[in-house]
Design a protein around this motif. Structure first.
Motif, PDB file in Angstrom:
ATOM      1  N   HIS A 146     -43.682 -28.943   0.593  1.00 14.50           N
ATOM      2  CA  HIS A 146     -43.867 -28.246   2.267  1.00 14.50           C
ATOM      3  C   HIS A 146     -43.269 -28.212   2.623  1.00 14.50           C
ATOM      4  N   ALA A 252     -48.645 -26.837   7.214  1.00 16.14           N
ATOM      5  CA  ALA A 252     -49.285 -25.928   6.044  1.00 16.14           C
ATOM      6  C   ALA A 252     -50.446 -25.720   7.385  1.00 16.14           C
ATOM      7  N   PHE A 266     -50.288 -35.291  -2.699  1.00 16.18           N
ATOM      8  CA  PHE A 266     -50.037 -33.885  -2.061  1.00 16.18           C
ATOM      9  C   PHE A 266     -49.602 -32.684  -3.207  1.00 16.18           C
ATOM     10  N   TYR A 272     -49.284 -27.534  -0.293  1.00 16.58           N
ATOM     11  CA  TYR A 272     -48.198 -28.620  -1.034  1.00 16.58           C
ATOM     12  C   TYR A 272     -46.876 -28.376  -1.811  1.00 16.58           C
TER      13      TYR A 272
END
Length: 460
Positions: A146, A252, A266, A272
């Motif tokens: 992300h 995010a 993640f 993400y």
């Protein structure tokens, strides 16, 4: 414990965003690091070396950092991570973060000096401080997905070349903006799909390109499954000391902290990443794209298939635990991405046989016959670009200003297939895709999933 942002933390975040205005005034404010003596590198004198900074000192840095350190025409001058240093990555024994990475760099160069000491690598918690340095030529972006677009675009605006880990983007829109930034600012971008620098993969792709398996009918991207993770009933955890969680979240959505939301895992959160479809799938799908010669396009149809397993409601993870989707290129070639054990790889099937690459057999191409496997590629046939080292290929591109083996457009097309497959699995229906205009046909709901809003104050 609540991690809701209070007014003070919001103010800190706002101040960070405007600090130094991404290189406007900071060049003189940061001292350049000590340079390793030219006698250590011979022909690769300091004036000929490329100063590189590592942005992201987590799990993948265990491979990327030492690989870059070993390049004689590069010098790592800075590292950056929001985590000072901790465990909690892919394996319990791994202790990673900016301070461990800084020590690794300094220790490496110290071993090459007569004095046995070196302290020239600086460590930062904010990537904008790295971009503000006039002496940094290139950055390695080894952040969660992300962050890829925002960090890449700001690096291009700051005049830095970029090695960006795969998958290149989090969304189709992010990838499009990355292409625009790279080309507008005349930067080099190498996507970290290092299997294009693997001789076995190149050999397999050349066999396909030169018709050794006949007319291509089907390509399979084989990927791993995800782990179990924290199930329903998981609890919020306190943010560890030395870890800037708000900065880690960045663009995010705000979310309660849990160790399995960050660090290595993640990738199992849709906010993400895209699960194994964009993790190991970014590698295997990229091999397919290279073999088929589709770096400038993609499939025209996507649909979910049987066997997809999603985490139960209330689970911390949100990506598919087992994936399966089908796509079709305009020429009729079928593409399948599926979870399958053991390991990941790519298989191409044609009218006269098949070839396959697997991480479980890195020494040779697997094929349906010895005739295909041992076939000689003649001098007048198709020979793909040769790269024996993905990092060196990037550095050579920085010097020559010619595209590396996986430029930004190729990285975008590979990532796009992964993103589109995830969208088809989530919507549970067949989708028509225009790879030229990069839009779904007659499907507003699907098109809304091509982009995600950024949390304030972050924006591209």
């Amino acid at each position: 414990m609540s991690n809701r942002l209070n007014e003070k933390s919001k103010q800190i975040r706002d101040n960070r965003l405007t600090r130094r205005q991404f290189v406007a005034t900071a060049g003189a404010a940061i001292a350049a690091p000590t340079i390793v003596p030219s006698s250590v590198f011979g022909a690769n004198a300091p004036s000929n070396r490329i100063n590189v900074a590592l942005i992201g000192c987590g799990n993948q840095s265990r491979a990327d950092l030492p690989s870059m350190l070993r390049q004689p025409d590069a010098q790592v001058v800075a590292v950056c991570d929001v985590n000072k240093g901790s465990h909690g990555y892919a394996r319990p024994e791994h202790f990673l973060g900016r301070e461990p990475a800084q020590k690794r760099v300094n220790d490496y160069y110290a071993g090459k000096t007569r004095s046995g000491t070196y302290n020239g690598c600086d460590a930062y918690s904010d990537f904008r401080d790295v971009l503000a340095r006039d002496d940094v030529d290139a950055v390695m972006i080894v952040l969660p997905d992300h962050w890829h677009a925002l960090a890449t675009i700001k690096a291009c605006e700051a005049g830095k070349d970029v090695y960006c880990q795969k998958p290149m983007s989090l969304t189709i829109h992010d990838g499009q903006q990355m292409i625009k930034a790279v080309r507008k600012h005349n930067r080099i971008l190498q996507t970290g799909s290092q299997y294009r620098s693997n001789a076995v993969v190149r050999r397999m792709c050349e066999l396909v390109r030169n018709g050794r398996i006949g007319e291509v009918k089907r390509a399979v991207s084989i990927i791993n499954g995800s782990g179990a993770g924290p199930g329903p009933g998981w609890k919020e955890m306190p943010v560890p000391d030395g870890f800037d969680y708000d900065m880690w979240l960045g663009p995010a959505p705000e979310a309660p902290y849990h160790i399995d939301r960050c660090f290595y895992r993640f990738r199992f959160h849709l906010d993400y990443s895209g699960g194994q479809v964009t993790n190991t799938g970014a590698h295997s799908t990229d091999i397919v794209q290279w073999a088929l010669g589709k770096d400038d396009t993609g499939p025209v149809e996507f649909e979910d298939q049987e066997g997809i397993v999603w985490p139960p409601e209330g689970h911390l993870y949100t990506t598919a635990m087992k994936s399966h989707f089908r796509a079709r290129y305009a020429d009729g070639t079928e593409f399948v991405c599926r979870t399958q054990k053991p390991g990941f790889g790519a298989r191409i099937e044609g009218t006269e046989g098949w070839v396959q690459f697997s991480v479980n057999n890195m020494k040779e191409v697997e094929a349906s016959s010895d005739a295909i496997k041992n076939s000689v590629i003649g001098p007048d046939e198709i020979h793909l670009p040769v790269s024996r080292n993905h990092y060196q290929n990037f550095l050579q591109s920085v010097k020559t200003r010619k595209d590396p083996i996986e430029p930004v457009e190729a990285g975008h097309r590979t990532a796009s297939i992964c993103h589109l497959g995830n969208i088809a699995m989530r919507l549970k229906r067949k989708l028509k895709w225009d790879p030229d205009q990069e839009v779904f046909l007659n499907d507003d709901e699907a098109n809304q999933m091509l982009q995600r809003p950024y949390r304030e104050p972050w924006k591209i």
